[in-house]
Design a protein around this motif. Structure first.
Motif, PDB file in Angstrom:
ATOM      1  N   VAL A   1      53.092  37.119  35.530  1.00 31.52           N
ATOM      2  CA  VAL A   1      51.980  38.052  35.330  1.00 31.52           C
ATOM      3  C   VAL A   1      50.667  37.415  35.762  1.00 31.52           C
ATOM      4  O   VAL A   1      49.771  38.090  36.288  1.00 31.52           O
ATOM      5  N   VAL A   2      50.527  36.097  35.597  1.00 36.86           N
ATOM      6  CA  VAL A   2      49.349  35.394  36.117  1.00 36.86           C
ATOM      7  C   VAL A   2      49.314  35.503  37.639  1.00 36.86           C
ATOM      8  O   VAL A   2      48.266  35.790  38.234  1.00 36.86           O
TER       9      VAL A   2
ATOM     10  N   MET B   1      53.545  43.776  38.487  1.00 40.08           N
ATOM     11  CA  MET B   1      54.109  43.560  39.816  1.00 40.08           C
ATOM     12  C   MET B   1      54.253  44.873  40.580  1.00 40.08           C
ATOM     13  O   MET B   1      53.984  44.962  41.783  1.00 40.08           O
ATOM     14  N   TYR B   2      54.662  45.894  39.875  1.00 36.10           N
ATOM     15  CA  TYR B   2      54.869  47.203  40.505  1.00 36.10           C
ATOM     16  C   TYR B   2      53.541  47.816  40.957  1.00 36.10           C
ATOM     17  O   TYR B   2      53.429  48.317  42.081  1.00 36.10           O
TER      18      TYR B   2
ATOM     19  N   ILE C   1      46.567  37.463  42.566  1.00 35.20           N
ATOM     20  CA  ILE C   1      46.651  37.800  43.990  1.00 35.20           C
ATOM     21  C   ILE C   1      46.309  39.263  44.285  1.00 35.20           C
ATOM     22  O   ILE C   1      46.610  39.766  45.370  1.00 35.20           O
ATOM     23  N   VAL C   2      45.655  39.935  43.335  1.00 32.29           N
ATOM     24  CA  VAL C   2      45.091  41.238  43.663  1.00 32.29           C
ATOM     25  C   VAL C   2      44.114  41.069  44.828  1.00 32.29           C
ATOM     26  O   VAL C   2      44.080  41.866  45.771  1.00 32.29           O
ATOM     27  N   THR C   3      43.304  40.024  44.744  1.00 32.77           N
ATOM     28  CA  THR C   3      42.405  39.653  45.852  1.00 32.77           C
ATOM     29  C   THR C   3      42.690  38.196  46.193  1.00 32.77           C
ATOM     30  O   THR C   3      42.001  37.285  45.711  1.00 32.77           O
ATOM     31  N   PRO C   4      43.702  37.926  46.995  1.00 29.90           N
ATOM     32  CA  PRO C   4      44.141  36.545  47.218  1.00 29.90           C
ATOM     33  C   PRO C   4      43.165  35.736  48.064  1.00 29.90           C
ATOM     34  O   PRO C   4      42.529  36.243  48.982  1.00 29.90           O
ATOM     35  N   ASN C   5      42.999  34.497  47.708  1.00 30.49           N
ATOM     36  CA  ASN C   5      42.346  33.497  48.555  1.00 30.49           C
ATOM     37  C   ASN C   5      43.082  32.186  48.313  1.00 30.49           C
ATOM     38  O   ASN C   5      44.048  32.140  47.539  1.00 30.49           O
ATOM     39  N   LEU C   6      42.658  31.124  48.940  1.00 33.25           N
ATOM     40  CA  LEU C   6      43.379  29.858  48.839  1.00 33.25           C
ATOM     41  C   LEU C   6      43.429  29.362  47.403  1.00 33.25           C
ATOM     42  O   LEU C   6      44.471  28.917  46.913  1.00 33.25           O
TER      43      LEU C   6
END
Length: 356
Positions: A314-315, A166-167, A320-325
């Motif tokens: 953690v999932v 997360m950090y 969401i490092v590279t978020p999409n729908l």
């Protein structure tokens, strides 16, 4: 009154009796203490090796019958334990399977043309995520074996991985790079520590050439970072960002400091702190005070719930490092599954206890 036969003073009592028979005792019951001590030493020296050999043979022989029985009892316990907590096991193992599948897909479908900062963050989280899956599997195994306190201790690591992910996701390039390069500084510290104690510990020292290689890797990392990475005040946590210098500060920065009491609780079983036996999760349903040295089917609900939450977090961070729908939907589903675990674990505990 304790009527159990003695097994740790039998030889000593027999030897003292034999020694007394070799010493003259007058009519008043007096004897030569120095002579008795000398006789004892002679008898002990003469019998010690034979007694040790006999004991070794006895243990090895009896283990051929006792170990199969112990293993059979263990299998029986594990079946009953699984049956009691089956709904919770089913839910957590389902979550693990979904997490593994999502993680694999996320790695394969990552955009290789992403900017450098995103590449670095993804590299760090791609290292953290499989470790989180591994630790979750270890927790599941400990729960199946009936070791909730051990599972709680392993959750501590899962929480560290989750907060770190997360950090890094939040802060980006600097902590991602520092996290990946922190290994080289930790490896050099470990090598120097080993060399300092190698002779006494019976370990082989790292050669001067190997130490120079450690130094070179650290120098290269230092040039990239512009600084050296040291441990935190306890020497355990790498300072992956100069703004937040220990794990507690990182927890607070990402809004996870409300987990600090549970993290502290989990640490009690990791370290050698004194802890009364009746505070163990494994004895949470016991009406009598006892020392727990084996498995228990009590106290599994908290590790189930905490593991589910940390795994879902953690999932979420990884996806969401590279978020999409699609990623957002699946990340949200994992969080909802974690919410469901609380009700499942508590209901399983209460219903099975009533049934018992």
């Amino acid at each position: 009154m304790n009527n159990k036969p003695k097994i740790l003073s039998t030889l000593q009592d027999a030897i003292e009796k034999s020694a007394l028979e070799l010493v003259d005792i007058d009519e008043n019951g007096n004897f030569d203490a120095d002579l008795l001590r000398h006789r004892l030493e002679e008898v002990i020296e003469a019998s010690k090796n034979d007694c040790e050999a006999h004991s070794l043979e006895f243990y090895k022989t009896t283990s051929k019958t006792t170990l199969p029985q112990i293993r059979s009892d263990t299998l029986g316990f594990e079946e009953r334990n699984f049956e009691r907590w089956k709904p919770a096991f089913d839910h957590l193992e389902m979550m693990w399977c979904v997490a593994q599948e999502l993680g694999s897909a996320n790695g394969h479908e990552f955009d290789r043309d992403a900017d450098d900062d995103t590449q670095l963050v993804m590299a760090a989280l791609a290292n953290i995520f499989p470790k989180a899956l591994l630790v979750t599997n270890e927790i599941i195994c400990l729960l199946k074996g009936g070791f909730p306190d051990g599972a709680l201790a392993r959750w501590r690591v899962l929480h560290e991985l989750t907060v770190t992910a997360m950090y890094i996701l939040q802060e980006g390039r600097e902590p991602a790079t520092a996290y990946m390069l922190s290994f080289h500084f930790a490896a050099r510290r470990a090598a120097l520590l080993l060399n300092r104690h190698a002779e006494q510990a019976g370990l082989q020292k790292f050669s001067d050439e190997a130490l120079k290689d450690f130094d070179k890797r650290c120098d290269d990392a230092k040039r990239i970072l512009g600084r050296e990475i040291k441990g935190d005040k306890d020497g355990e946590w790498p300072r992956i960002n100069s703004k937040h210098r220990d794990f507690a500060a990182i927890e607070k920065h990402v809004g996870m400091d409300h987990w600090r009491p549970r993290y502290s609780w989990a640490s009690k079983h990791t370290h050698a702190d004194h802890r009364p036996s009746d505070t163990l999760l494994g004895l949470s349903e016991s009406e009598d005070y006892m020392n727990l040295v084996g498995a228990s089917n009590s106290g599994l609900s908290d590790p189930f719930m905490m593991t589910a939450i940390s795994l879902s977090q953690v999932v979420h961070a990884y996806l969401i490092v590279t978020p999409n729908l699609d990623r957002q939907v699946h990340a949200s589903v994992m969080l909802k599954l974690a919410d469901e675990m609380s009700a499942i674990a508590i209901e399983t505990k209460e219903e099975s206890w009533k049934s018992h």
